[in-house]
Design a protein around this motif. Structure first.
Motif, PDB file in Angstrom:
ATOM      1  N   MET A  32      -5.788  -0.169   7.576  1.00 55.83           N
ATOM      2  CA  MET A  32      -5.906  -0.284   6.129  1.00 55.83           C
ATOM      3  C   MET A  32      -7.375  -0.025   5.766  1.00 55.83           C
ATOM      4  O   MET A  32      -8.155   0.376   6.615  1.00 55.83           O
ATOM      5  CB  MET A  32      -5.452  -1.673   5.658  1.00 55.83           C
ATOM      6  N   SER A  33      -7.735  -0.282   4.501  1.00 58.60           N
ATOM      7  CA  SER A  33      -9.105   0.039   4.069  1.00 58.60           C
ATOM      8  C   SER A  33     -10.170  -0.534   5.000  1.00 58.60           C
ATOM      9  O   SER A  33     -11.136   0.135   5.350  1.00 58.60           O
ATOM     10  CB  SER A  33      -9.342  -0.505   2.656  1.00 58.60           C
ATOM     11  N   ASN A  86       4.666  -1.610  -2.143  1.00 60.78           N
ATOM     12  CA  ASN A  86       5.211  -2.772  -1.428  1.00 60.78           C
ATOM     13  C   ASN A  86       6.231  -3.585  -2.226  1.00 60.78           C
ATOM     14  O   ASN A  86       6.751  -4.567  -1.716  1.00 60.78           O
ATOM     15  CB  ASN A  86       4.084  -3.678  -0.930  1.00 60.78           C
ATOM     16  N   ARG A 143      -7.220  -3.594  -6.957  1.00 59.95           N
ATOM     17  CA  ARG A 143      -5.907  -3.604  -7.603  1.00 59.95           C
ATOM     18  C   ARG A 143      -5.889  -4.540  -8.805  1.00 59.95           C
ATOM     19  O   ARG A 143      -6.702  -5.468  -8.895  1.00 59.95           O
ATOM     20  CB  ARG A 143      -4.847  -4.086  -6.607  1.00 59.95           C
ATOM     21  N   ILE A 184       6.161  -0.046   2.219  1.00 54.46           N
ATOM     22  CA  ILE A 184       5.335  -0.710   3.242  1.00 54.46           C
ATOM     23  C   ILE A 184       5.418  -2.227   3.160  1.00 54.46           C
ATOM     24  O   ILE A 184       4.880  -2.921   4.018  1.00 54.46           O
ATOM     25  CB  ILE A 184       3.856  -0.257   3.146  1.00 54.46           C
ATOM     26  N   VAL A 231      -2.044   3.950  -0.697  1.00 55.02           N
ATOM     27  CA  VAL A 231      -1.304   2.756  -1.138  1.00 55.02           C
ATOM     28  C   VAL A 231      -1.622   2.492  -2.612  1.00 55.02           C
ATOM     29  O   VAL A 231      -2.710   2.047  -2.972  1.00 55.02           O
ATOM     30  CB  VAL A 231      -1.647   1.540  -0.259  1.00 55.02           C
ATOM     31  N   ARG A 290      -2.608   3.331   6.161  1.00 52.62           N
ATOM     32  CA  ARG A 290      -2.136   2.950   4.816  1.00 52.62           C
ATOM     33  C   ARG A 290      -3.340   2.413   4.047  1.00 52.62           C
ATOM     34  O   ARG A 290      -3.765   1.292   4.261  1.00 52.62           O
ATOM     35  CB  ARG A 290      -1.050   1.871   4.937  1.00 52.62           C
ATOM     36  N   ILE A 291      -3.889   3.248   3.156  1.00 56.71           N
ATOM     37  CA  ILE A 291      -5.171   2.899   2.546  1.00 56.71           C
ATOM     38  C   ILE A 291      -5.053   2.808   1.024  1.00 56.71           C
ATOM     39  O   ILE A 291      -4.620   3.763   0.360  1.00 56.71           O
ATOM     40  CB  ILE A 291      -6.252   3.921   2.968  1.00 56.71           C
ATOM     41  N   GLY A 292      -5.423   1.650   0.493  1.00 55.63           N
ATOM     42  CA  GLY A 292      -5.340   1.418  -0.945  1.00 55.63           C
ATOM     43  C   GLY A 292      -6.697   1.368  -1.622  1.00 55.63           C
ATOM     44  O   GLY A 292      -7.136   2.337  -2.258  1.00 55.63           O
ATOM     45  N   LYS A 320       0.109   0.552  -4.796  1.00 50.05           N
ATOM     46  CA  LYS A 320       0.657  -0.688  -5.384  1.00 50.05           C
ATOM     47  C   LYS A 320      -0.332  -1.307  -6.362  1.00 50.05           C
ATOM     48  O   LYS A 320      -1.527  -1.378  -6.086  1.00 50.05           O
ATOM     49  CB  LYS A 320       0.992  -1.681  -4.265  1.00 50.05           C
TER      50      LYS A 320
HETATM   51  C1  LIG Z   1      -1.723  -3.436   0.397  1.00 51.90           C
HETATM   52  C2  LIG Z   1      -1.360  -2.918   1.728  1.00 51.90           C
HETATM   53  C3  LIG Z   1      -2.150  -1.943   2.370  1.00 51.90           C
HETATM   54  C4  LIG Z   1      -3.434  -1.369   1.779  1.00 51.90           C
HETATM   55  O1  LIG Z   1      -4.443  -2.313   1.746  1.00 51.90           O
HETATM   56  P1  LIG Z   1      -5.961  -1.905   1.350  1.00 51.90           P
HETATM   57  O2  LIG Z   1      -6.769  -2.995   1.945  1.00 51.90           O
HETATM   58  O3  LIG Z   1      -6.021  -1.864  -0.120  1.00 51.90           O
HETATM   59  O4  LIG Z   1      -6.241  -0.581   1.961  1.00 51.90           O
HETATM   60  C5  LIG Z   1      -1.726  -1.484   3.611  1.00 51.90           C
HETATM   61  N1  LIG Z   1      -0.606  -1.947   4.199  1.00 51.90           N
HETATM   62  C6  LIG Z   1       0.173  -2.880   3.611  1.00 51.90           C
HETATM   63  C7  LIG Z   1       1.394  -3.338   4.318  1.00 51.90           C
HETATM   64  C8  LIG Z   1      -0.180  -3.393   2.373  1.00 51.90           C
HETATM   65  O5  LIG Z   1       0.605  -4.335   1.810  1.00 51.90           O
END
Ligand SMILES: *Cc1c(COP(=O)(O)O)cnc(C)c1O
Length: 224
Positions: free
Chosen positions: A196-197, A47, A221, A68, A24, A212-214, A26
């Motif tokens: 997610m993370s 996103n 961010r 996403i 991810v 989905r990992i940011g 963004k």
């Molecule tokens: C931002 C986001 C993520 C990633 O989040 P992290 O905590 O940074 O891994 C995953 N899914 C969606 C829908 C997001 O908006």
């Protein structure tokens, strides 16, 4: 080796090979995307439509882009020419618009229904009842340019792992029921996008097929 490449390697070691890792990106600087790209990663999630469109124009064409975030109907047309998968389908109107715009560019778009599983009120998505009502109303044949691929959900943002576990389990159960009732003849309907993370390990334990990992990959961010 850069941190980002190491972070991706580490996560890929922790998740089964069958699970897709969506990086991810963004609100991350382009230099960080390049690092991930140069490390061989090709699957990215965004996103915001504007940012997604810009990055698609700017970065190499072999990237698979995932939308996403919440998607407004009037912005669908900007992403259907290239987007690989939309994780955030949460209304019949949106589904119709995606199908209509996808037909114009002759692409079949992978779509996931976003299900509201968290306790927080602010998040988007259909309720368990809402998705069933939607599926009862439509005929899947009305949507030849949609590839119905599965469900997506976000757990409550909490340190309480039990709550997160319960919510992911609920999504998994809903997925199984919906697959059986509406998509038993459709092998495409196979994805559960969750994790997610902070919670991807729990998501994997409860049957996630896409995480989905940011921040665990890229760090914090930029602020909005
Ligand atoms: C931002 C986001 C993520 C990633 O989040 P992290 O905590 O940074 O891994 C995953 N899914 C969606 C829908 C997001 O908006």
């Amino acid at each position: 080796m850069s941190n980002i490449s190491q972070n991706i390697k580490q996560i890929l070691k922790e998740i089964p090979q069958s699970v897709k890792l969506i990086a991810v990106s963004k609100r991350q600087p382009d230099a960080k995307l390049w690092e991930a790209y140069d490390a061989g990663h090709r699957i990215f999630g965004e996103n915001l439509v504007q940012e997604l469109v810009r990055k698609n124009n700017f970065f190499p064409k072999d990237i698979e882009w995932h939308m996403i975030g919440h998607l407004q109907k009037n912005k669908v047309k900007y992403i259907v020419p290239f987007v690989h998968c939309i994780h955030s389908v949460d209304s019949l109107d949106l589904l119709k618009e995606i199908n209509k715009r996808a037909e114009k560019v002759n692409r079949k778009i992978n779509c996931l229904f976003e299900i509201h599983i968290a306790k927080e009120a602010s998040k988007f998505g259909l309720s368990s009842q809402g998705i069933i009502e939607l599926l009862e109303t439509i005929s899947l044949y009305q949507f030849p340019f949609i590839k119905f691929s599965g469900l997506m959900g976000m757990a409550t943002y909490t340190n309480n792992e039990q709550i997160v576990h319960q919510e992911f389990k609920m999504l998994h159960t809903l997925f199984t029921n919906i697959k059986q009732t509406y998509f038993s003849n459709n092998p495409d309907f196979k994805e559960i996008s969750m994790g997610m993370s902070s919670d991807y390990k729990i998501a994997i334990d409860t049957g996630s097929t896409m995480v989905r990992i940011g921040t665990t990959i890229f760090g914090e961010r930029l602020s909005k």
